[in-house]
Design a protein around this motif. Structure first.
Motif, PDB file in Angstrom:
ATOM      1  N   VAL A 196      -5.628 -16.089  -0.886  1.00 30.91           N
ATOM      2  CA  VAL A 196      -6.141 -14.700  -0.210  1.00 30.91           C
ATOM      3  C   VAL A 196      -5.890 -14.833   1.093  1.00 30.91           C
ATOM      4  O   VAL A 196      -6.506 -15.460   1.914  1.00 30.91           O
ATOM      5  CB  VAL A 196      -7.551 -14.466  -0.757  1.00 30.91           C
ATOM      6  CG1 VAL A 196      -8.464 -15.668  -0.276  1.00 30.91           C
ATOM      7  CG2 VAL A 196      -7.913 -13.313  -0.088  1.00 30.91           C
ATOM      8  N   GLY A 197      -4.824 -14.151   1.458  1.00 31.56           N
ATOM      9  CA  GLY A 197      -4.192 -14.489   2.944  1.00 31.56           C
ATOM     10  C   GLY A 197      -3.428 -13.338   3.282  1.00 31.56           C
ATOM     11  O   GLY A 197      -3.250 -12.216   2.539  1.00 31.56           O
ATOM     12  N   ALA A 198      -2.571 -13.452   4.498  1.00 30.02           N
ATOM     13  CA  ALA A 198      -1.675 -12.465   4.999  1.00 30.02           C
ATOM     14  C   ALA A 198      -2.787 -11.083   5.224  1.00 30.02           C
ATOM     15  O   ALA A 198      -2.186 -10.149   5.016  1.00 30.02           O
ATOM     16  CB  ALA A 198      -0.503 -12.122   4.206  1.00 30.02           C
ATOM     17  N   LEU A 199      -3.724 -11.465   5.661  1.00 29.44           N
ATOM     18  CA  LEU A 199      -4.958 -10.135   5.607  1.00 29.44           C
ATOM     19  C   LEU A 199      -4.537  -9.536   7.056  1.00 29.44           C
ATOM     20  O   LEU A 199      -5.424  -8.608   7.582  1.00 29.44           O
ATOM     21  CB  LEU A 199      -6.050 -10.404   5.702  1.00 29.44           C
ATOM     22  CG  LEU A 199      -6.480 -10.989   4.256  1.00 29.44           C
ATOM     23  CD1 LEU A 199      -7.966 -11.648   4.133  1.00 29.44           C
ATOM     24  CD2 LEU A 199      -6.501  -9.652   3.110  1.00 29.44           C
ATOM     25  N   SER A 200      -3.622  -9.964   7.751  1.00 29.63           N
ATOM     26  CA  SER A 200      -3.075  -9.124   9.125  1.00 29.63           C
ATOM     27  C   SER A 200      -4.335  -8.893  10.251  1.00 29.63           C
ATOM     28  O   SER A 200      -5.196  -9.601  10.356  1.00 29.63           O
ATOM     29  CB  SER A 200      -2.115  -8.232   8.728  1.00 29.63           C
ATOM     30  OG  SER A 200      -1.662  -7.487   9.661  1.00 29.63           O
ATOM     31  N   GLY A 201      -4.210  -7.440  10.339  1.00 33.13           N
ATOM     32  CA  GLY A 201      -5.504  -7.011  11.319  1.00 33.13           C
ATOM     33  C   GLY A 201      -6.649  -6.361  10.419  1.00 33.13           C
ATOM     34  O   GLY A 201      -7.475  -5.837  11.011  1.00 33.13           O
ATOM     35  N   PHE A 202      -6.658  -6.705   8.890  1.00 39.80           N
ATOM     36  CA  PHE A 202      -7.386  -5.859   8.436  1.00 39.80           C
ATOM     37  C   PHE A 202      -8.391  -6.860   7.383  1.00 39.80           C
ATOM     38  O   PHE A 202      -9.157  -6.270   6.517  1.00 39.80           O
ATOM     39  CB  PHE A 202      -6.955  -4.734   7.418  1.00 39.80           C
ATOM     40  CG  PHE A 202      -5.640  -5.217   6.616  1.00 39.80           C
ATOM     41  CD1 PHE A 202      -5.911  -5.923   5.566  1.00 39.80           C
ATOM     42  CD2 PHE A 202      -4.455  -4.981   7.052  1.00 39.80           C
ATOM     43  CE1 PHE A 202      -4.560  -6.400   4.655  1.00 39.80           C
ATOM     44  CE2 PHE A 202      -3.366  -5.375   6.537  1.00 39.80           C
ATOM     45  CZ  PHE A 202      -3.411  -6.173   5.152  1.00 39.80           C
ATOM     46  N   GLY A 203      -8.687  -8.027   7.954  1.00 42.85           N
ATOM     47  CA  GLY A 203      -9.413  -8.990   6.966  1.00 42.85           C
ATOM     48  C   GLY A 203     -10.763  -8.692   6.871  1.00 42.85           C
ATOM     49  O   GLY A 203     -11.369  -8.599   5.962  1.00 42.85           O
ATOM     50  N   LEU A 204     -11.340  -8.173   8.062  1.00 42.64           N
ATOM     51  CA  LEU A 204     -13.287  -7.904   7.824  1.00 42.64           C
ATOM     52  C   LEU A 204     -13.003  -6.966   6.980  1.00 42.64           C
ATOM     53  O   LEU A 204     -13.994  -6.792   6.052  1.00 42.64           O
ATOM     54  CB  LEU A 204     -13.467  -7.692   9.135  1.00 42.64           C
ATOM     55  CG  LEU A 204     -13.849  -9.111   9.954  1.00 42.64           C
ATOM     56  CD1 LEU A 204     -14.145  -8.511  11.565  1.00 42.64           C
ATOM     57  CD2 LEU A 204     -14.873  -9.559   9.321  1.00 42.64           C
TER      58      LEU A 204
END
Length: 459
Positions: free
Chosen positions: A402-410
């Motif tokens: 679960v990764g590459a959440l760029s700038g939208f992780g939260l």
């Protein structure tokens, strides 16, 4: 706590992605969930976020909108059950343009987003009886979704008098806002711990396999080396997601960009404390005067400072009652970098970001030559080329990402954690799950789509 010897699931990374995965797994009855991180939870990049959320995702399909709608559903449910412990609001994002031709682009994007489930587009092109409904400063209940396109400059001046008079249209996307990311992370972590999850201080140094599948995870703690027997390993390592995947012999198609933000006291009230997130959606050339241009050249400033810069400068109020602070961000010059900490310094960032935002909020001009000492931090957007996350199984059985959440992780964390938990437990997957699997890059049709993908919806 005693060091564990085994676990149902081991998660590498105690940022928001790992915590959300632990929360989702624990809520589904997985008692032996171990989060491994050599830092305290939420202290690498998760606490450096703008802490904003949106279901507004221009894209060739609706997968990101579906993922975000699901995540926002969770945010609202968690806020309701906790007494809004993490201060969720729904002020919206306010995109502004000075270009009439931009309106047709917005309209097309909004119609497409509407078809994919982001909510209805409402157009307001006159002052009296426009039907526009302003967003409240606090809370999130009973608010419209979709977007409001304001085309009357009189209406724009009435509702947003702090904006530049040159703004010819604004697009107010409504299922958007911000919250306290740290409080959300700690709330989810406590729920996971209450259900039996543990946090282990240490670094994952290896992932063991037997018979072609994961059978253990090796951890170096401050005191000793451990081998955790487990059948499931989740790579939620944030900027290190690629390096951790290499422990399994897996190469992930990710790269990182450095994104900085600054906070400073808006003592003159240029941005109202009740304002939404404000985003300048046009390219800009900064208003250096000739003497400043000569000085920039003499001091060896990078040439791009004097060139046309991309859209996307944005700001919002920061802090609770009594605060004067604003956040200011502008990803104006990005290239892939190797993440390193502490973050490298950019001496030009404060003035460049301030000049860019002053083009949209003229009140910020008062700070250009006397900026209060800003606080600057930031983090890395670790991302894929089309700016979509990786959520699902890896080529080694029992390993997941679960990764590459760029700038939208939260904003995506709740749905992303839920989705990776469903993969681990073999549950029924939502319709959007295939859009985020690593295997998508093996599909020739998908590779062809990437060549003409369109906007990545990155801020």
């Amino acid at each position: 706590m005693n060091d564990p010897a085994q676990a149902d699931v081991v998660i590498c990374g105690a940022g928001i992605a790992g915590i959300a995965a632990a929360w989702a797994l624990s809520a589904r009855g997985q008692r032996q969930v171990v989060l491994v991180d050599d830092r305290p939870p939420m202290t690498l990049t998760s606490d450096k976020s703008t802490e904003a959320y949106r279901n507004w995702w221009p894209a060739p399909d609706g997968a990101m909108i579906e993922l975000m709608n699901r995540s926002i559903d969770w945010l609202e449910q968690l806020a309701a059950e906790s007494g809004n412990a993490f201060l969720l609001n729904r002020r919206g994002y306010l995109y502004a343009t000075k270009m009439h031709e931009h309106v047709d682009v917005w309209r097309l994007q909004a119609e497409r987003a509407q078809a994919f489930g982001a909510g209805r587009l409402r157009i307001h092109d006159q002052m009296p009886g426009s039907g526009y409904r302003a967003a409240p400063a606090e809370g999130f209940a009973d608010q419209p979704d979709g977007a409001d396109l304001l085309l009357s400059q009189g209406l724009i001046r009435q509702e947003f008098p702090f904006l530049s008079e040159e703004a010819v249209a604004v697009l107010h996307t409504r299922r958007c806002g911000w919250f306290s990311g740290q409080q959300l992370g700690m709330y989810l972590l406590q729920k996971a711990r209450d259900a039996g999850a543990e946090v282990l201080q240490g670094r994952v140094t290896g992932v063991g396999t037997g018979g072609g599948r994961v059978d253990s995870v090796h951890v170096q703690t401050p005191a000793r080396s451990l081998r955790l027997a487990t059948g499931a390993f989740i790579n939620a390592a944030g900027p290190d997601v690629g390096a951790v995947a290499e422990l399994l012999g897996v190469e992930l198609p990710v790269f990182s960009e450095l994104h900085l933000k600054m906070s400073f006291p808006d003592a003159h009230g240029a941005l109202p404390r009740t304002a939404p997130m404000v985003i300048g959606d046009d390219e800009l050339e900064l208003d250096w005067d000739p003497a400043e241009v000569r000085l920039l050249r003499e001091t060896g400033a990078p040439p791009w400072l004097m060139e046309r810069l991309p859209a996307g400068v944005h700001t919002r109020p920061e802090g609770g009652h009594g605060s004067q602070n604003v956040l200011l961000l502008w990803p104006n010059h990005l290239e892939p970098v190797q993440p390193r900490f502490p973050l490298p310094d950019d001496p030009f960032f404060p003035e460049v970001a301030l000049r860019g935002m002053a083009a949209w909020i003229p009140g910020f001009r008062t700070y250009i030559n006397r900026l209060p000492r800003p606080y600057i931090d930031g983090g890395y957007y670790t991302k894929t080329v089309e700016n979509r996350p990786l959520i699902g199984p890896l080529p080694v059985e029992g390993a997941y990402v679960v990764g590459a959440l760029s700038g939208f992780g939260l904003m995506a964390a709740c749905a992303a954690g839920e989705l990776v938990a469903a993969h681990v437990l073999g549950e029924r997957l939502p319709s959007y799950a295939p859009a985020f699997r690593l295997e998508r890059y093996d599909d020739p049709a998908y590779q062809a789509r990437l060549k003409d993908w369109g906007p990545s919806a990155q801020l």
